[in-house]
Design a protein around this motif. Structure first.
Motif, short mmCIF file in Angstrom:
data_model
loop_
_atom_site.label_atom_id
_atom_site.label_comp_id
_atom_site.label_asym_id
_atom_site.label_seq_id
_atom_site.Cartn_x
_atom_site.Cartn_y
_atom_site.Cartn_z
N GLY A 173 -3.86 7.48 -7.29
CA GLY A 173 -2.69 8.10 -7.88
C GLY A 173 -1.62 8.44 -6.87
N VAL A 174 -1.99 8.73 -5.64
CA VAL A 174 -1.02 9.10 -4.59
C VAL A 174 -0.22 7.89 -4.14
N THR A 175 -0.85 6.74 -4.12
CA THR A 175 -0.20 5.54 -3.60
C THR A 175 0.36 4.65 -4.70
N GLY A 176 0.31 5.10 -5.94
CA GLY A 176 0.82 4.28 -7.04
C GLY A 176 0.01 3.04 -7.28
N GLY A 177 -1.28 3.10 -6.98
CA GLY A 177 -2.15 1.94 -7.21
C GLY A 177 -2.13 0.93 -6.10
N ASP A 178 -1.48 1.26 -4.97
CA ASP A 178 -1.42 0.35 -3.83
C ASP A 178 -2.75 0.41 -3.07
#
Length: 223
Positions: A173-178
């Protein structure tokens, strides 16, 4: 006339003897007074030119290791735990795996475990950690070092004991799915080793945001 001259000569002789007697007493007194002063001066001169070491300096010179480098080594060898080498566990005697420890503060945590399968040995410092795909190719960069888990220290391992390190990566969630693909294996270098140990015990880790860290090895995973 003759008697007068005789008396005059006698008086002169007596007077001269008295003068010599007084002179002799005066010289003797000066010598006695001067002698102690000369001895004191000589003692003072010797003290100034050749000072004696103090008792504290003598004790310092006799302390272990002050002049003999082997003395300090022998003293160190008697300290508790000094008979156990540091970072001497080798790859053939180690098993490795990751164990999932849950999420906290937007990060995913894992326990990197190095388990000893041989005789007593020790590890100290950081293990090297990389993730591999099914073809053995490295995924992303190796883990960087962090202070997660504390300062670490010398971890002595008997057969069956494990050393632990905190492995962390940001949550999806912090990386936007990256996030990178899930690895097939982990590759671990124990401290002081140039040969790696691999394992399929990945705990389903996925590195997100390109960030993967590992803390120093310790006796247990922090609770």
């Amino acid at each position: 006339m003759t008697n007068a001259r005789t008396r005059t000569g006698l008086l002169a002789t007596v007077a001269l003897a008295g003068v010599l007697g007084l002179a002799g007493c005066g010289v003797g007194g000066d010598d006695d007074a001067a002698a102690p002063a000369a001895k004191t001066s000589a003692a003072g001169t010797e003290g100034a030119s050749d000072p004696q070491p103090s008792a504290s300096e003598d004790r310092a010179d006799e302390s272990p290791g002050s002049g003999d480098p082997t003395a300090a080594t022998e003293a160190d060898s008697r300290s508790p735990g000094a008979d156990v080498p540091r970072s001497d566990c080798t790859a053939p005697d180690l098993k490795v795996k990751l164990v999932a420890k849950g999420s906290e503060m937007n990060s995913e945590y894992y326990d990197l475990q190095l388990t000893n399968t041989g005789g007593r040995c020790a590890v100290r410092g950081y293990a090297g950690l990389s993730l591999l795909d099914g073809g053995g190719k490295q995924i992303g960069k190796p883990a960087t070092r962090s202070q997660d888990g504390g300062a670490g220290g010398n971890v002595v391992l008997d057969n069956g004991d494990s050393a632990h390190a905190v492995v962390k990566t940001p949550g999806k969630g912090v990386t936007g799915g990256d996030c990178a693909a899930e690895p097939a294996r982990i590759k671990v270098y124990a401290p002081g080793n140039t040969k790696a140990v691999t394992s399929s015990g990945t705990a389903g880790i996925r590195v997100c945001g390109g960030t993967l860290t590992t803390g120093p090895l310790s006796t247990s995973f922090p609770r």
